[in-house]
Design an enzyme around this catalytic site. Structure first.
Site, short mmCIF file in Angstrom:
data_model
loop_
_atom_site.label_atom_id
_atom_site.label_comp_id
_atom_site.label_asym_id
_atom_site.label_seq_id
_atom_site.Cartn_x
_atom_site.Cartn_y
_atom_site.Cartn_z
N GLY A 159 0.79 -1.22 0.00
CA GLY A 159 0.00 0.00 0.00
C GLY A 159 0.82 1.27 0.00
O GLY A 159 0.33 2.33 -0.38
N SER A 210 6.97 3.60 5.66
CA SER A 210 6.76 2.37 6.44
C SER A 210 6.17 2.75 7.78
O SER A 210 6.80 3.50 8.54
CB SER A 210 8.09 1.63 6.64
OG SER A 210 7.93 0.56 7.55
N PHE A 213 8.42 1.36 10.32
CA PHE A 213 9.81 1.61 9.95
C PHE A 213 10.68 0.38 10.19
O PHE A 213 11.88 0.47 10.47
CB PHE A 213 10.40 2.83 10.69
CG PHE A 213 11.10 3.78 9.76
CD1 PHE A 213 10.38 4.52 8.83
CD2 PHE A 213 12.48 3.94 9.80
CE1 PHE A 213 11.01 5.39 7.95
CE2 PHE A 213 13.12 4.80 8.93
CZ PHE A 213 12.39 5.53 8.00
N THR A 214 10.05 -0.78 10.07
CA THR A 214 10.78 -2.05 10.19
C THR A 214 10.51 -2.98 9.01
O THR A 214 11.03 -4.10 8.99
CB THR A 214 10.40 -2.78 11.50
OG1 THR A 214 8.98 -3.03 11.50
CG2 THR A 214 10.77 -1.96 12.73
N THR A 215 9.71 -2.55 8.04
CA THR A 215 9.40 -3.40 6.89
C THR A 215 10.70 -3.75 6.17
O THR A 215 11.43 -2.87 5.70
CB THR A 215 8.45 -2.67 5.92
OG1 THR A 215 7.31 -2.20 6.65
CG2 THR A 215 8.00 -3.60 4.81
N GLN A 354 -4.37 -5.66 -5.43
CA GLN A 354 -4.18 -5.61 -3.99
C GLN A 354 -5.47 -5.20 -3.29
O GLN A 354 -5.90 -5.84 -2.32
CB GLN A 354 -3.07 -4.63 -3.59
CG GLN A 354 -2.80 -4.69 -2.08
CD GLN A 354 -2.10 -3.49 -1.51
OE1 GLN A 354 -2.19 -2.39 -2.06
NE2 GLN A 354 -1.41 -3.68 -0.41
N GLU A 358 -6.34 -8.65 -1.53
CA GLU A 358 -5.87 -8.62 -0.14
C GLU A 358 -7.02 -8.35 0.81
O GLU A 358 -7.00 -8.79 1.97
CB GLU A 358 -4.77 -7.56 0.03
CG GLU A 358 -3.97 -7.72 1.32
CD GLU A 358 -2.74 -6.84 1.37
OE1 GLU A 358 -1.65 -7.34 1.02
OE2 GLU A 358 -2.86 -5.66 1.74
N HIS A 389 -5.27 -7.46 -28.22
CA HIS A 389 -4.30 -8.23 -29.00
C HIS A 389 -3.53 -9.22 -28.13
O HIS A 389 -2.48 -9.71 -28.53
CB HIS A 389 -3.34 -7.28 -29.72
CG HIS A 389 -4.03 -6.39 -30.70
ND1 HIS A 389 -4.22 -6.72 -32.02
CD2 HIS A 389 -4.62 -5.17 -30.54
CE1 HIS A 389 -4.88 -5.75 -32.63
NE2 HIS A 389 -5.13 -4.79 -31.75
N LYS A 519 6.49 -14.31 5.21
CA LYS A 519 7.50 -13.41 5.77
C LYS A 519 8.21 -14.06 6.95
O LYS A 519 9.43 -13.94 7.11
CB LYS A 519 6.85 -12.10 6.19
CG LYS A 519 6.46 -11.21 5.02
CD LYS A 519 5.41 -10.18 5.37
CE LYS A 519 5.81 -9.24 6.47
NZ LYS A 519 4.83 -8.16 6.67
#
EC number: 5.3.1.9
Length: 558
Positions: A159, A210, A213-215, A354, A358, A389, A519
Site C-alpha cells: 500500500g 513504512s 519503519f521495520t518493513t 491488492q 488482499e 491483441h 515473511k
C-alpha cells in the site's frame, strides 16, 4: 450472522439461477426492453463532470436486481456502512476502526474514534503536507549543495507503493512544474540499482514509507539509498535534507538519521491498501501539486457521500458489488477483468489486485468458521487496446465466463491528429462490449463466410471457429475526463464495492494475515543461505532448492 448460503434471499437467487440462467440471453433482453439501458444505468453528476455506470449488459433483469438488493439489506450492508463512517471498530481481528474516509472528509464533519474527533489530526497532517510540497516544488527546499530537488524517490511496498504509483501515473498531465517521481518497492536489488543510476544525489529526495519503519524490503532499500547518498555527500548530517519518513515510529526514524520534523504520521485506522489518501500520498502531492491532491480527495469524498446517502437500488458501489456476487456465487466465476481504455490508467488493475484480493481473499467468517461459498475473485487486466491483441480471445471464445469492467474517458488528455486516436479508442471500447454481449450467431457467421466467397468445404471447416456465443457480461464506466477529482471518485467507487462484498460474505476486508506466514519463514531461511553446508530442516523440495542455489551462485557465467 446466519451463513450466507442459509440466507433466504440467497436461496431465492439460487432457485432463480437454477431455473432460469440457461435461458437468459442479453440480445433477447435488449430486444424485449427498448428502455433497458435507461433502466440499468446510473449517470452520476459530480461537480467535476459525469460518471456513467452502464450495467445493462449483465445477465440480470429487474427481478434479479431486486433480489440482490434484498440480499445486501438482509446482510446488514447499510448498518456496516454507517458503522464504518462512524468510527466503529469494524476491523474486528485487529480491533481497529476503518477510516480512510476520514482522510478525505472534505466536509470536515466530526468523526470520532475512542471518544476523540480525528479530524483535527487529519487536517494538521494535511497542512504539514501542503507546506512541505510548496517548499519543495518552489525550490525553497534545498539539498546539501544548495540545489533544489529535481527527483523524488518513494521507497515503500504494498500500500505504500501501489496507490501512489498508480495515481502519479494516472495524473501525469497534472504534474507540470513538479519534480520527477520514482518508485522503489522490490527487494530485488535491480529495482533500487536501476533507479539510482538515473539520479544525482545532491538533487534527490527520498521518501521512506513504512508505518513501523521495520518493513524489511523498505528499510533495506532505504539503507542502500542512504549508503549511495552518503558516498557523495560524505556527511551524515546531510541525510536530514534528503530523506523524509512516512511513519509512526519516531525512535526508528531518528535512528535512521531522519529529523522527526521531517516525519509525516498516519494512524492505525488507515489500512495500507487504503492509505494513498494519507501522508502515504505525499509523493502524489509533490508530483502533481497539493491543490490537485486535494481535488483527488474531493472526488473520493463525493463518492463517499454518494455511497453513504444513496438508496441501495441506485448506489453505484453497491450495484457493482452485487453484480460481482451474482457472478461469483451463482455462476461460479473466479476472475474479474478491469480494462481501462486510457494509457494513463495502466496501473489501475494492478492497484485493485491488492485492493480486492488482499481485502476479500479470505475464507473465515466473523464468527471464526470457514465459509461455505466463494469469496474474492482474481482481479486482473491491462489497458485497451493492448489487451485486445493479447487475452481478449479467451474472454470472447474461451470456456470460462469472465465478467469485465470497461472504463474510458470521453475526453482525452491528448487530442492529437484532431482527436483521431481517441475516436479509434472509443470505437474499440464500444465495439468490445457490444461484441461480448451480442456475439455472432451461426447464421451470421455463415453469411459472412459466403460473402467472402468461401467454398462449401472451407465454409464447413471454418464455420464453428467463426461463431461467438456472446452473452458475456460487462460493465461500461464512462467519465467526462480523467481529472484528479474523477480519479478519486473512481478509486472510492471500487473501494466501497469491495467493502460491500466483504459484508455480504461476512469476512473482514481490512486485515491481511495471509501475508505473514511467508515473511516469517523467509526470516528463518535467510541465515540458512549463508555458507555451503547442506540444509535439512525443511521439506525435501525446499532443501533441494536451497542446495541448488548454493551450488549455482558462485558459478561464473559469461
Amino acid at each position: 450472522m446466519t451463513s450466507l448460503t442459509q440466507n433466504r434471499y440467497f436461496q431465492k437467487l439460487q432457485d432463480w439461477h437454477r431455473d432460469n440462467s440457461a435461458d437468459i440471453n442479453l440480445r433477447s433482453l435488449f430486444d424485449a426492453d427498448p428502455e433497458r439501458f435507461n433502466n440499468f444505468s446510473l449517470n452520476l453528476n459530480t461537480t467535476h463532470g459525469h460518471i456513467l455506470v452502464d450495467y445493462s449488459k449483465n445477465l440480470v433483469n429487474k427481478e434479479v436486481m431486486q433480489m440482490l438488493v434484498d440480499l445486501a439489506r438482509s446482510r446488514g450492508v447499510e448498518t456496516m456502512r454507517d458503522n464504518m463512517f462512524s468510527g466503529v471498530k469494524i476491523n474486528y481481528t485487529e480491533d481497529r476502526a476503518v477510516l480512510h474516509v476520514a482522510l478525505r472528509n472534505r466536509s470536515n464533519s466530526p468523526i470520532v474514534v475512542d471518544s476523540r474527533d480525528v479530524m483535527p489530526e487529519v487536517n494538521r497532517v494535511l497542512e504539514k503536507m501542503r507546506s512541505f510540497c510548496q517548499r519543495v516544488r518552489s525550490g525553497e527546499w534545498k539539498g546539501y549543495s544548495g540545489k533544489p530537488i529535481t527527483d523524488i524517490v518513494n521507497i515503500g511496498i504494498g500500500g505504500s507503493d501501489l496507490g501512489p504509483l498508480m495515481v502519479t501515473e494516472a495524473l501525469k498531465p497534472y504534474a507540470s512544474g513538479g519534480p520527477r517521481i520514482w518508485f522503489v518497492s522490490n527487494i530485488d536489488g535491480t529495482h533500487i540499482a536501476k533507479t539510482l543510476a538515473n539520479l544525482t544525489p545532491e538533487s534527490s529526495l527520498f521518501i521512506v514509507a513504512s508505518k513501523t519503519f521495520t518493513t524489511q524490503e523498505t528499510i533495506t532499500n532505504a539503507e542502500t539509498a542512504k549508503e549511495w547518498f552518503l558516498g557523495a555527500s560524505r556527511d551524515p548530517s546531510t541525510v536530514a535534507k534528503h530523506f523524509i519518513a512516512l511513519s509512526t515510529n519516531t525512535s526508528k526514524v531518528k535512528e535512521f538519521g531522519i529529523d522527526p520534523q521531517n516525519m509525516f504520521e498516519f494512524w492505525d485506522w488507515v489500512g495500507g491498501r487504503y492509505s494513498l489518501w494519507s501522508a502515504i500520498g505525499l509523493s502524489i502531492a509533490l508530483h502533481i501539486g497539493f491543490d490537485n491532491f486535494e481535488q483527488l480527495l474531493s472526488g473520493a469524498h463525493w463518492m463517499d457521500q454518494h455511497f453513504r446517502k444513496t438508496p441501495l437500488e441506485k448506489n453505484a458501489p453497491v450495484l457493482l458489488a452485487l453484480l460481482g456476487i451474482w457472478y461469483i456465487n451463482f455462476y461460479g466465476c473466479e476472475t474479474h477483468a478491469l480494462l481501462p481504455y486510457d494509457q494513463y490508467m495502466h496501473r489501475f488493475a494492478a492497484y485493485f489486485q491488492q485492493g480486492d484480493m488482499e481485502s476479500n481473499g479470505k475464507s473465515i467468517t466473523r464468527s471464526g468458521t470457514r465459509v461455505d461459498h466463494h469469496t474474492g475473485p482474481i482481479v486482473w487486466g491491462e489497458p485497451g487496446t493492448n489487451g485486445q491483441h493479447a487475452f481478449y480471445q479467451l474472454i470472447h471464445q474461451g470456456t470460462k465466463m469472465i465478467p469485465c469492467d470497461f472504463l474510458i474517458p470521453v475526453q482525452t488528455q491528448h487530442p492529437i491528429r484532431k482527436g483521431l486516436h481517441h475516436k479509434i479508442l472509443l470505437a474499440n471500447f464500444l465495439a468490445q462490449t457490444e461484441a461480448l454481449m451480442k456475439g455472432k450467431s451461426n447464421e451470421e457467421a455463415k453469411k459472412e463466410l459466403q460473402a467472402a466467397g468461401k467454398s462449401p468445404e472451407d465454409l464447413e471447416k471454418l464455420l464453428p471457429h467463426k461463431v461467438f456465443e456472446g452473452n458475456r457480461p460487462t460493465n461500461s464506466i464512462v467519465f467526462t475526463k480523467l481529472t484528479p477529482f474523477i480519479l478519486g471518485a473512481l478509486i472510492a467507487l471500487y473501494e466501497h464495492k469491495i467493502f460491500v462484498q466483504g459484508v455480504i460474505w461476512d469476512i473482514n476486508s481490512f486485515d491481511q494475515w495471509g501475508v505473514e506466514l511467508g515473511k516469517q519463514l523467509a526470516k528463518n531461511i535467510e541465515p540458512e543461505l549463508d555458507g555451503s553446508a547442506p540444509v535439512t530442516s525443511h521439506d525435501s523440495s525446499t532443501n533441494g532448492l536451497i542446495k541448488f542455489i548454493k551450488q549455482q551462485r558462485d558459478i561464473r557465467i559469461e
